[in-house]
Design a protein around this motif. Structure first.
Motif, mmCIF file in Angstrom:
data_model
loop_
_atom_site.group_PDB
_atom_site.id
_atom_site.type_symbol
_atom_site.label_atom_id
_atom_site.label_comp_id
_atom_site.label_asym_id
_atom_site.label_seq_id
_atom_site.Cartn_x
_atom_site.Cartn_y
_atom_site.Cartn_z
ATOM 1 N N LEU A 12 4.308 0.738 -1.713
ATOM 2 C CA LEU A 12 5.021 -0.198 -0.827
ATOM 3 C C LEU A 12 6.142 -0.941 -1.559
ATOM 4 C CD1 LEU A 12 2.043 -1.506 1.325
ATOM 5 C CD2 LEU A 12 3.712 0.254 1.875
ATOM 6 N N ILE A 31 -3.483 3.658 7.859
ATOM 7 C CA ILE A 31 -3.579 2.691 6.757
ATOM 8 C C ILE A 31 -4.900 2.895 6.010
ATOM 9 C CG2 ILE A 31 -3.656 0.236 6.130
ATOM 10 C CD1 ILE A 31 -1.036 0.627 7.416
ATOM 11 N N MET A 32 -4.804 2.977 4.690
ATOM 12 C CA MET A 32 -6.013 2.987 3.854
ATOM 13 C C MET A 32 -6.204 1.551 3.379
ATOM 14 S SD MET A 32 -7.152 6.098 3.636
ATOM 15 C CE MET A 32 -7.928 6.510 2.098
ATOM 16 N N PHE A 33 -7.111 0.827 3.997
ATOM 17 C CA PHE A 33 -7.268 -0.600 3.701
ATOM 18 C C PHE A 33 -8.117 -0.801 2.453
ATOM 19 C CE2 PHE A 33 -8.854 -4.916 4.134
ATOM 20 C CZ PHE A 33 -7.697 -5.587 4.503
ATOM 21 N N ARG A 34 -7.552 -1.463 1.457
ATOM 22 C CA ARG A 34 -8.262 -1.743 0.204
ATOM 23 C C ARG A 34 -8.936 -3.102 0.338
ATOM 24 N NH1 ARG A 34 -7.766 3.477 -1.472
ATOM 25 N NH2 ARG A 34 -5.592 4.122 -1.376
ATOM 26 N N LEU A 58 -0.432 -1.978 -4.399
ATOM 27 C CA LEU A 58 -0.188 -0.788 -3.575
ATOM 28 C C LEU A 58 1.214 -0.309 -3.946
ATOM 29 C CD1 LEU A 58 -1.599 -2.039 -0.142
ATOM 30 C CD2 LEU A 58 -2.796 -0.860 -1.988
ATOM 31 N N LEU A 68 -3.635 -9.004 -3.780
ATOM 32 C CA LEU A 68 -3.033 -7.687 -3.586
ATOM 33 C C LEU A 68 -1.525 -7.817 -3.391
ATOM 34 C CD1 LEU A 68 -4.510 -4.974 -1.324
ATOM 35 C CD2 LEU A 68 -2.233 -5.826 -0.743
ATOM 36 N N ALA A 83 1.515 -5.890 -1.708
ATOM 37 C CA ALA A 83 1.934 -4.808 -0.810
ATOM 38 C C ALA A 83 3.466 -4.766 -0.859
ATOM 39 C CB ALA A 83 1.368 -5.052 0.577
HETATM 40 N N1 ADE Z 1 -2.120 -5.366 2.955
HETATM 41 C C1 ADE Z 1 -1.129 -4.499 3.243
HETATM 42 N N2 ADE Z 1 -1.554 -3.239 3.136
HETATM 43 C C2 ADE Z 1 -2.863 -3.301 2.771
HETATM 44 C C3 ADE Z 1 -3.877 -2.318 2.494
HETATM 45 N N3 ADE Z 1 -3.620 -1.018 2.566
HETATM 46 N N4 ADE Z 1 -5.090 -2.752 2.121
HETATM 47 C C4 ADE Z 1 -5.344 -4.075 2.051
HETATM 48 N N5 ADE Z 1 -4.455 -5.029 2.299
HETATM 49 C C5 ADE Z 1 -3.220 -4.655 2.664
#
Ligand code: ADE
Length: 172
Positions: A154, A19-22, A151, A121, A123
């Protein structure tokens, strides 16, 4: 000139591998980042006729409230189950693992009101879909769903295809 994307920190492999967390904390803990993010979201509401901003706990509060304040609109909290003291409508929806329940006060949106839903965000779009269903159960109309970050991979836009979905920053 910095853009909102410049303030978003990406953490690889959080909360799990791949997972690339934003991360939006890096945006709002910078005074310029916070102002830019809210201003850019507000721009996307330019010319839109609406009555109420609603945001889902908890990051939907962080971004929805300053927008409502700046535009002199009411802000409605869509909360996790069991937090709201008066009569509520409630919706349970699927998460990746298990389910979640969100609630709104019955008197928070009046029949016929035009509602903008805000979150940090998008998703998969599951939370916003459930929030929109609650607004509609109260007789409101969701006229826009506004996010800071999308994102795109998704496919939240597909789930929410009947709504006007808008985001300031998009990642594949
Ligand atoms: N929620 C689901 N996926 C995420 C992501 N990659 N970054 C931040 N929040 C999220």
């Amino acid at each position: 000139m910095k853009t909102v994307k410049d303030y978003i920190r990406t953490i690889p492999d959080f909360p799990e591998k791949g997972i690339m967390f934003r991360d939006v904390t890096s945006v709002i803990q910078d005074a310029d980042g916070l102002k830019l993010a809210i201003d850019e979201m507000i721009k996307r509401l330019d010319g839109l006729d609406f009555d109420v901003i609603a945001g889902a706990e908890s990051r939907g509060f962080v971004f929805g409230m300053p927008i409502a304040y700046a535009l002199h609109k009411p802000f409605v909290m869509v909360r996790k189950a069991g937090k709201l003291p008066c009569e509520t409508v409630s919706k349970t929806y699927d998460l990746e693992y298990g389910t979640a329940t969100i609630e709104m006060h019955k008197d928070s949106v009046k029949p016929g009101q035009k509602v903008v839903l805000v979150d940090d965000l998008i998703a998969t779009g599951g939370t916003m879909q459930a929030a929109a269903e609650l607004v509609e159960e109260l007789g409101g109309e969701v006229v826009k769903m506004l996010f800071l970050i999308e994102l795109a991979g998704l496919n939240g836009r597909k789930l929410l295809s009947k709504y006007d979905v808008d985001a300031v920053v998009s990642y594949d």
